[in-house]
Scaffold this motif. Structure first.
Motif, PDB file in Angstrom:
ATOM      1  N   ALA A   1       0.819  -1.212   0.000  1.00 11.64           N
ATOM      2  CA  ALA A   1       0.000   0.000   0.000  1.00 11.64           C
ATOM      3  C   ALA A   1       0.855   1.266   0.000  1.00 11.64           C
ATOM      4  O   ALA A   1       0.429   2.307  -0.497  1.00 11.64           O
ATOM      5  CB  ALA A   1      -0.944  -0.005   1.197  1.00 11.64           C
ATOM      6  N   MET A   2       2.070   1.176   0.543  1.00 11.62           N
ATOM      7  CA  MET A   2       2.984   2.325   0.530  1.00 11.62           C
ATOM      8  C   MET A   2       3.645   2.482  -0.831  1.00 11.62           C
ATOM      9  O   MET A   2       4.241   3.519  -1.112  1.00 11.62           O
ATOM     10  CB  MET A   2       4.054   2.174   1.619  1.00 11.62           C
ATOM     11  N   ASN A   3       3.580   1.421  -1.642  1.00 13.06           N
ATOM     12  CA  ASN A   3       4.171   1.429  -2.983  1.00 13.06           C
ATOM     13  C   ASN A   3       5.666   1.757  -2.935  1.00 13.06           C
ATOM     14  O   ASN A   3       6.154   2.610  -3.677  1.00 13.06           O
ATOM     15  CB  ASN A   3       3.425   2.398  -3.903  1.00 13.06           C
ATOM     16  N   VAL A   4       6.370   1.082  -2.010  1.00  5.36           N
ATOM     17  CA  VAL A   4       7.813   1.273  -1.880  1.00  5.36           C
ATOM     18  C   VAL A   4       8.520  -0.064  -2.054  1.00  5.36           C
ATOM     19  O   VAL A   4       7.954  -1.121  -1.799  1.00  5.36           O
ATOM     20  CB  VAL A   4       8.203   1.863  -0.506  1.00  5.36           C
ATOM     21  N   GLN A   5       9.742  -0.002  -2.508  1.00  2.00           N
ATOM     22  CA  GLN A   5      10.588  -1.186  -2.628  1.00  2.00           C
ATOM     23  C   GLN A   5      11.173  -1.481  -1.254  1.00  2.00           C
ATOM     24  O   GLN A   5      11.840  -0.629  -0.668  1.00  2.00           O
ATOM     25  CB  GLN A   5      11.709  -0.933  -3.634  1.00  2.00           C
ATOM     26  N   VAL A   6      10.894  -2.661  -0.718  1.00  2.00           N
ATOM     27  CA  VAL A   6      11.408  -3.023   0.598  1.00  2.00           C
ATOM     28  C   VAL A   6      12.467  -4.110   0.458  1.00  2.00           C
ATOM     29  O   VAL A   6      12.551  -4.778  -0.567  1.00  2.00           O
ATOM     30  CB  VAL A   6      10.280  -3.517   1.539  1.00  2.00           C
TER      31      VAL A   6
END
Length: 170
Positions: free
Chosen positions: A40-45
Motif C-alpha cells: 500500500a505504501m508502494n515502496v521497494q522493501v
C-alpha cells in the motif's frame, strides 16, 4: 562458513512485534500484514528480517518455540513521509491482514558479527556456534538481539539466511 565483522547504522523498517513459533499462525499473520502495508505504501522493501529473543533464563534453544519473541521487519528505502504509514494501513485494511500491528521503527545495531547460513533453519545452531567462537577469539560479547535476514523463501528446500549478532568488547 566464515564470520565477518560489519557495521550497521540506522535503518528504518516496517515492524511487527509478536510471540510464537516460526511459521505459526501469529508469525504468518505478521508477515502478511507487513507485506500488505508495504504494498500500500508502494515502496521497494528489503527481504524479510527477524530479530529474535526469549524472556527466560534458559538458553533459547531450550525454550519452547511458541514462547520465542520476535520483531519481523521489512527495511524501507528511507524514512517515510509523515502519515504515509497510517494511510497505507488504512488502504491495506481491506486485505484482511492485521495491519494495525505494523509500525515504522528505526534502529541501529552498530558493530556485528555476520555469517551466511546455507541450509535448514534447524541447523542454524552450528553456524551460531561458529559465530560465538569467532566472537570469543576476538574478545567480543553479544550486545543486542539475534538478527536474521531471510535471503530465500521459507519453503525453499535449501534456505539461505544471513545471521547477524550485534557485539561489544567483553
Amino acid at each position: 562458513m566464515t564470520p565477518r565483522l560489519s557495521d550497521h547504522g540506522p535503518v528504518t523498517c516496517l515492524n511487527v512485534t509478536g510471540c510464537g513459533e516460526p511459521g505459526g499462525a501469529e508469525h504468518v499473520s505478521a508477515i502478511q500484514a507487513l507485506h500488505a502495508v508495504a504494498a500500500a505504501m508502494n515502496v521497494q522493501v528489503g527481504p524479510l528480517e527477524g530479530r529474535w529473543w526469549v524472556e527466560d533464563e534458559q538458553p533459547w534453544t531450550e525454550v519452547p518455540r511458541d514462547r520465542w519473541r520476535w520483531h519481523l521487519l521489512l527495511s524501507l528505502p528511507g524514512a517515510p513521509e509523515p502519515g504515509a504509514a497510517d494511510a497505507a494501513r488504512e488502504t491495506a485494511r481491506a486485505s484482511g491482514a492485521a495491519v494495525d500491528r505494523v509500525q515504522v521503527v528505526t534502529f541501529t545495531e552498530g558493530q556485528c558479527v555476520e555469517l551466511l547460513h546455507e541450509g535448514p533453519y534447524s541447523e542454524e545452531h552450528a553456524s551460531l556456534k561458529v559465530m560465538d567462537d569467532f566472537m570469543a577469539a576476538r574478545g567480543l560479547v553479544h550486545n543486542g538481539l539475534h538478527h536474521e535476514v531471510y535471503l530465500s523463501d521459507f519453503d525453499d528446500p535449501a534456505p539461505r539466511t544471513l545471521l547477524r549478532q550485534p557485539v561489544a568488547p567483553a
